[in-house]
Motif scaffolding. Structure first.
Motif, PDB file in Angstrom:
ATOM      1  N   ILE A   9       9.223  -4.179   5.000  1.00  0.00           N
ATOM      2  CA  ILE A   9       9.380  -4.781   6.325  1.00  0.00           C
ATOM      3  C   ILE A   9       8.604  -3.898   7.302  1.00  0.00           C
ATOM      4  O   ILE A   9       8.896  -2.702   7.439  1.00  0.00           O
ATOM      5  CB  ILE A   9      10.866  -4.866   6.748  1.00  0.00           C
ATOM      6  N   LEU A  10       7.618  -4.459   7.960  1.00  0.00           N
ATOM      7  CA  LEU A  10       6.705  -3.657   8.775  1.00  0.00           C
ATOM      8  C   LEU A  10       7.297  -3.186  10.094  1.00  0.00           C
ATOM      9  O   LEU A  10       6.771  -2.259  10.705  1.00  0.00           O
ATOM     10  CB  LEU A  10       5.415  -4.437   9.036  1.00  0.00           C
ATOM     11  N   ASN A  32      14.929  -4.608  -3.675  1.00  0.00           N
ATOM     12  CA  ASN A  32      15.044  -3.332  -2.974  1.00  0.00           C
ATOM     13  C   ASN A  32      13.870  -3.258  -2.023  1.00  0.00           C
ATOM     14  O   ASN A  32      12.953  -4.072  -2.086  1.00  0.00           O
ATOM     15  CB  ASN A  32      15.044  -2.155  -3.948  1.00  0.00           C
ATOM     16  N   GLY A  33      13.880  -2.292  -1.121  1.00  0.00           N
ATOM     17  CA  GLY A  33      12.781  -2.223  -0.193  1.00  0.00           C
ATOM     18  C   GLY A  33      12.949  -1.150   0.857  1.00  0.00           C
ATOM     19  O   GLY A  33      13.816  -0.281   0.741  1.00  0.00           O
ATOM     20  N   HIS A  34      12.113  -1.223   1.865  1.00  0.00           N
ATOM     21  CA  HIS A  34      12.109  -0.186   2.905  1.00  0.00           C
ATOM     22  C   HIS A  34      11.508  -0.741   4.185  1.00  0.00           C
ATOM     23  O   HIS A  34      10.836  -1.772   4.195  1.00  0.00           O
ATOM     24  CB  HIS A  34      11.288   1.027   2.435  1.00  0.00           C
ATOM     25  N   ALA A  67       1.290  -8.870  14.987  1.00  0.00           N
ATOM     26  CA  ALA A  67       0.727  -7.645  15.560  1.00  0.00           C
ATOM     27  C   ALA A  67       0.707  -6.507  14.544  1.00  0.00           C
ATOM     28  O   ALA A  67      -0.196  -5.664  14.561  1.00  0.00           O
ATOM     29  CB  ALA A  67       1.524  -7.236  16.801  1.00  0.00           C
ATOM     30  N   SER A  68       1.690  -6.460  13.665  1.00  0.00           N
ATOM     31  CA  SER A  68       1.726  -5.399  12.655  1.00  0.00           C
ATOM     32  C   SER A  68       0.604  -5.564  11.634  1.00  0.00           C
ATOM     33  O   SER A  68      -0.012  -4.579  11.212  1.00  0.00           O
ATOM     34  CB  SER A  68       3.081  -5.392  11.947  1.00  0.00           C
ATOM     35  N   PHE A  69       0.331  -6.800  11.242  1.00  0.00           N
ATOM     36  CA  PHE A  69      -0.754  -7.030  10.290  1.00  0.00           C
ATOM     37  C   PHE A  69      -2.121  -6.781  10.922  1.00  0.00           C
ATOM     38  O   PHE A  69      -3.112  -6.630  10.212  1.00  0.00           O
ATOM     39  CB  PHE A  69      -0.679  -8.449   9.734  1.00  0.00           C
ATOM     40  N   GLY A  77      -2.654   2.113   5.720  1.00  0.00           N
ATOM     41  CA  GLY A  77      -1.608   2.541   4.802  1.00  0.00           C
ATOM     42  C   GLY A  77      -1.308   1.508   3.736  1.00  0.00           C
ATOM     43  O   GLY A  77      -1.156   1.831   2.551  1.00  0.00           O
ATOM     44  N   LEU A  78      -1.227   0.233   4.137  1.00  0.00           N
ATOM     45  CA  LEU A  78      -0.990  -0.834   3.175  1.00  0.00           C
ATOM     46  C   LEU A  78      -2.137  -0.943   2.173  1.00  0.00           C
ATOM     47  O   LEU A  78      -1.915  -1.190   0.978  1.00  0.00           O
ATOM     48  CB  LEU A  78      -0.807  -2.167   3.905  1.00  0.00           C
TER      49      LEU A  78
END
Length: 258
Positions: A9-10, A32-34, A67-69, A77-78
């Motif tokens: 999740i950005l 799972n995730g972050h 906006a994050s993309f 980083g991605l």
């Protein structure tokens, strides 16, 4: 073995993360995730690799606002994380992108993410995600080998070399908007502690289209068993690499990272 999804999740949005996790659980997949940590200096982008690399992780979902993309530090980083995942799991491993308030076109993303699948946040989202997670990963042939090695205290190292069944007569690697400060040649998969370099070159400059690259090179022969390793200071907009050209003609691979 229950197949699982890793979710990135950005933005730090607890409600958004909870909703996605609960929806995936309802469809019988592990999840799972972050929340993305945007810290390039500490190479925080590498933190999720150990989880995505697990055999049970069947897909990587990236969710965020438009906006994050579009943010260059997040894109970098991605891209670096995606390159690591693809080096291990293959370029057919599913990376799925969910854009909030509208779909994200993968064609507008950096090279390692251009093969991602954009999913709309509608009633078809979960069935499509489940289908991707349960589809065998297709073999996708590549023309080169690219991997990333984030080494705390030792910097970010790029590993490049020929694809399986190919060979390079020497190697060159250039950066746009950053600089190389160390290099070596060694067995594929591990940054070498020591290396014998044949005719090492520094400060090579070339252009491709509107992009200018600063490059280092060697004349070591490379095959699918060994690679050219380079430590890069800074965060390049793109890198260009390939077999060391003979004469003025060069066929190099350009990988956009921002």
């Amino acid at each position: 073995m229950t197949k699982s999804i890793w979710a990135t999740i950005l933005e730090k949005d607890e409600a958004k993360g909870k909703a996605l996790f609960e929806a995936i659980h309802r469809y019988g997949l592990g999840v799972n995730g972050h929340f993305w940590v945007d810290d390039l200096d500490k190479m925080q982008w590498a933190g999720a690799f150990s989880e995505i690399s697990k055999p049970e992780t069947a897909a990587w979902v990236i969710r965020g606002a438009q906006a994050s993309f579009a943010d260059e530090t997040k894109r970098y980083g991605l891209s670096m994380l995606a390159a690591m995942v693809q080096a291990l799991k293959g370029h057919g491993f599913p990376i799925l992108i969910i854009g909030d308030a509208g779909a994200v076109d993968p064609a507008t993303l950096p090279t390692p993410l251009k093969g991602a699948v954009a999913l709309a946040d509608d009633a078809s989202l979960m069935p499509k995600l489940v289908a991707k997670a349960n589809t065998p990963v297709p073999a996708v042939a590549t023309q080169y080998h690219l991997d990333i090695h984030p080494l705390p205290g030792l910097g970010q190292w790029f590993e490049v070399g020929p694809a399986k069944g190919h060979a390079w007569a020497g190697a060159i690697f250039g950066t746009e908007g950053a600089e190389v400060d160390a290099h070596g040649v060694g067995p594929r998969g591990t940054v070498p502690e020591r290396a014998v370099l044949e005719y090492p070159m520094k400060g090579v400059k070339f252009s491709m289209g509107e992009s200018a690259f600063d490059a280092w090179a060697v004349k070591n022969s490379l095959d699918e068993g060994n690679s050219y390793y380079l430590r890069v200071k800074g965060y390049p907009k793109a890198v260009a690499f390939g077999s060391l050209p003979e004469g003025d003609e060069a066929e190099l691979y350009v990988v956009g990272l921002k």
